[in-house]
Design an enzyme around this catalytic site. Structure first.
Site, PDB file in Angstrom:
ATOM      1  N   SER A  35       4.148  -5.973   5.734  1.00 57.00           N
ATOM      2  CA  SER A  35       4.822  -5.417   4.566  1.00 57.00           C
ATOM      3  C   SER A  35       5.895  -4.427   4.999  1.00 57.00           C
ATOM      4  CB  SER A  35       3.777  -4.700   3.712  1.00 57.00           C
ATOM      5  OG  SER A  35       4.400  -3.839   2.796  1.00 57.00           O
ATOM      6  N   LYS A  90      -1.784  -2.459   7.743  1.00 55.84           N
ATOM      7  CA  LYS A  90      -0.759  -3.436   8.151  1.00 55.84           C
ATOM      8  C   LYS A  90      -0.157  -3.014   9.499  1.00 55.84           C
ATOM      9  CE  LYS A  90      -0.857  -6.157   4.549  1.00 55.84           C
ATOM     10  NZ  LYS A  90      -1.453  -7.505   4.685  1.00 55.84           N
ATOM     11  N   PHE A  93       9.241  -7.653   1.514  1.00 60.73           N
ATOM     12  CA  PHE A  93       9.745  -6.557   0.688  1.00 60.73           C
ATOM     13  C   PHE A  93       9.016  -6.611  -0.665  1.00 60.73           C
ATOM     14  CE2 PHE A  93      12.658  -3.986   3.159  1.00 60.73           C
ATOM     15  CZ  PHE A  93      12.466  -4.611   4.371  1.00 60.73           C
ATOM     16  N   TYR A 147      -3.631   1.347   3.075  1.00 54.21           N
ATOM     17  CA  TYR A 147      -3.157  -0.042   3.012  1.00 54.21           C
ATOM     18  C   TYR A 147      -2.024  -0.240   4.017  1.00 54.21           C
ATOM     19  CZ  TYR A 147      -0.110  -3.784   1.456  1.00 54.21           C
ATOM     20  OH  TYR A 147       0.724  -4.877   1.440  1.00 54.21           O
TER      21      TYR A 147
HETATM   22  N1  UFG Z   1       7.676   1.546 -11.069  1.00 55.70           N
HETATM   23  C1  UFG Z   1       7.853   2.160 -12.299  1.00 55.70           C
HETATM   24  N2  UFG Z   1       6.896   1.950 -13.250  1.00 55.70           N
HETATM   25  C2  UFG Z   1       5.782   1.191 -13.038  1.00 55.70           C
HETATM   26  C3  UFG Z   1       5.632   0.563 -11.769  1.00 55.70           C
HETATM   27  C4  UFG Z   1       6.593   0.773 -10.799  1.00 55.70           C
HETATM   28  O1  UFG Z   1       8.824   2.865 -12.539  1.00 55.70           O
HETATM   29  O2  UFG Z   1       4.953   1.059 -13.939  1.00 55.70           O
HETATM   30  C5  UFG Z   1       8.716   1.746 -10.045  1.00 55.70           C
HETATM   31  C6  UFG Z   1       8.176   2.417  -8.800  1.00 55.70           C
HETATM   32  O3  UFG Z   1       8.169   3.822  -8.961  1.00 55.70           O
HETATM   33  C7  UFG Z   1       9.166   1.928  -7.751  1.00 55.70           C
HETATM   34  C8  UFG Z   1       9.546   0.517  -8.240  1.00 55.70           C
HETATM   35  O4  UFG Z   1       9.197   0.488  -9.626  1.00 55.70           O
HETATM   36  O5  UFG Z   1      10.300   2.714  -7.792  1.00 55.70           O
HETATM   37  C9  UFG Z   1       8.800  -0.586  -7.508  1.00 55.70           C
HETATM   38  O6  UFG Z   1       7.431  -0.289  -7.543  1.00 55.70           O
HETATM   39  P1  UFG Z   1       6.319  -1.371  -7.165  1.00 55.70           P
HETATM   40  O7  UFG Z   1       4.984  -0.719  -7.348  1.00 55.70           O
HETATM   41  O8  UFG Z   1       6.544  -2.641  -7.900  1.00 55.70           O
HETATM   42  O9  UFG Z   1       6.610  -1.678  -5.617  1.00 55.70           O
HETATM   43  P2  UFG Z   1       6.626  -0.715  -4.347  1.00 55.70           P
HETATM   44  O10 UFG Z   1       8.009  -0.769  -3.800  1.00 55.70           O
HETATM   45  O11 UFG Z   1       6.058   0.608  -4.640  1.00 55.70           O
HETATM   46  O12 UFG Z   1       5.575  -1.438  -3.379  1.00 55.70           O
HETATM   47  C10 UFG Z   1       5.724  -2.807  -3.037  1.00 55.70           C
HETATM   48  C11 UFG Z   1       4.347  -3.420  -2.834  1.00 55.70           C
HETATM   49  C12 UFG Z   1       3.688  -2.853  -1.619  1.00 55.70           C
HETATM   50  C13 UFG Z   1       4.585  -2.915  -0.440  1.00 55.70           C
HETATM   51  C14 UFG Z   1       5.938  -2.314  -0.724  1.00 55.70           C
HETATM   52  C15 UFG Z   1       6.861  -2.579   0.425  1.00 55.70           C
HETATM   53  O13 UFG Z   1       3.550  -3.199  -3.958  1.00 55.70           O
HETATM   54  O14 UFG Z   1       2.524  -3.599  -1.340  1.00 55.70           O
HETATM   55  O15 UFG Z   1       6.493  -2.911  -1.890  1.00 55.70           O
HETATM   56  O16 UFG Z   1       8.074  -1.967   0.240  1.00 55.70           O
HETATM   57  F1  UFG Z   1       4.013  -2.242   0.582  1.00 55.70           F
END
Ligand code: UFG
Length: 339
Positions: free
Chosen positions: A123, A152, A177, A148
């Site tokens: 990841s 990885k 990503f 988590y």
């Molecule tokens: N977000 C919101 N509201 C929500 C959910 C998410 O505003 O209800 C925002 C988060 O703050 C972030 C963006 O949307 O800015 C993306 O959030 P995600 O949770 O969809 O994804 P992340 O980038 O946090 O994490 C994902 C995967 C992980 C992985 C990571 C790698 O979930 O497993 O990408 O970059 F490790």
């Protein structure tokens, strides 16, 4: 024959459909911890192909050995693992035990049965807050912020060390990503347990009326509109990345080697841009409010994808609108099926 651990999960199931449609024989090992057996039926329906499924835990070496005894496994794609970031913070031992144990069991069993090709689901989380954007594979790793991510990171090192001393072993590590979207059929997709943590499932559940309102975490980041920027990639593009990695692995005599590839689009979209694209492509308005920043979020994360293009001949094809449309089609299917 290709063994997919966690082959009934979100990314595993989409990859299984492409492998089968590309003529590969597939065996799936899954304990259905994060999926359900009907995913198997839908993979069969999409592809019209027959394949073997073992309901096993990959940490169970005896059960794993049976798969290698009964099937001529040529390569393994190791998707199996726990992936809920919040839960990993609450239950670190559970996460380290499962994710690392399953990988060690797999490596020992592969060694015993002389299977030397492995692709691992890593990841972009291993980069943490990268000082280099877009992020190349050579960027520093190891600034993970949850168990988590560390699991990885540790597994990447275990695999690299193992391949280094085994003249027959070759490993490809794929750093995903932000995979979103679903199979074009609408029959398989991501099934979050409970309230979704990730953005796209939260958006589709809000569109479906399951959630009242989307909270946008933070609007004062140093980005073009103040919300976080991520590299969202269609899960079928990601699946295609695995086929390209497999062809690379099987076609090259690069034994004793580990190659790492980013799988992303190379383009970053903000949370507000994702909401807007969803609204424009589906015609459904998403009610949202700004909320405080979420702990651990980095402002910007998107991939440098040149290495995968150069060595694998792979790059993403689908647009953010495609991802939104397919995610919504899957959500509608879930509503009809009461999933
Ligand atoms: N977000 C919101 N509201 C929500 C959910 C998410 O505003 O209800 C925002 C988060 O703050 C972030 C963006 O949307 O800015 C993306 O959030 P995600 O949770 O969809 O994804 P992340 O980038 O946090 O994490 C994902 C995967 C992980 C992985 C990571 C790698 O979930 O497993 O990408 O970059 F490790």
């Amino acid at each position: 024959m290709i063994l997919l651990t966690g082959g009934a999960g979100y990314i595993g199931s989409h990859t299984a459909t492409l492998l089968l449609n590309n003529g590969y024989d597939v065996v799936i090992a899954d304990n259905f911890y994060n999926s359900t057996p009907d995913v198997i039926r839908f993979i069969g329906q999409i592809t019209g192909k027959v394949f073997q499924v073992y309901n096993i835990d990959v940490t169970d070496k005896d059960a794993l050995a049976q798969i290698f005894i009964c099937n001529p496994i040529e390569a393994v794609i190791h998707f199996a693992g726990y992936k809920a970031i919040g839960e990993s913070v609450q239950h670190p031992v559970k996460y380290y035990r499962n994710n690392i144990d399953s990988t060690l069991s797999l490596l020992e069993t592969m060694n015993e049965y002389h299977v030397n090709h492995l692709i691992f689901s890593s990841s972009a989380t291993v980069y943490g807050q990268s000082p280099i954007i877009p992020i190349p594979e050579s960027a520093p790793t190891g600034h993970c912020i949850n168990p988590y991510g560390w699991s990885k990171y540790f597994i990447e090192h275990i695999l690299t060390d193992t391949a280094n001393v085994s003249s027959n072993m070759s490993v490809v590590i794929l750093r995903y990503f932000n995979p979103i979207g679903a199979h074009e059929s609408g029959l398989i997709g991501e099934r979050p347990n409970g309230v979704p943590n990730n953005l796209m499932p939260y958006i589709t559940q809000t569109a479906a009326g399951i959630r009242n309102i989307l909270h946008v975490f933070g609007n004062n980041y140093p980005t073009r509109d103040g919300t976080c920027v991520r590299d969202y990639i269609h899960v079928m593009d990601l699946a295609q990345g695995h086929i390209s990695a497999l062809e690379y692995l099987l076609g090259h005599r690069n034994h004793g080697n580990t190659e790492i590839f980013n799988l992303g689009t190379g383009k970053g979209y903000s949370v507000l841009e994702v909401i807007k694209t969803f609204e424009l492509s589906t015609g459904i308005k998403i009610p949202f409010i700004f909320a405080p920043r979420r702990a651990g979020d980095v402002p910007e994360c998107y991939a440098d994808v040149k290495k995968a293009a150069r060595l694998l001949g792979w790059s993403s094809r689908k647009t953010l609108a495609d991802m939104c449309i397919d995610a919504w089609r899957w959500q509608e299917f879930c509503l009809k099926q009461h999933i």
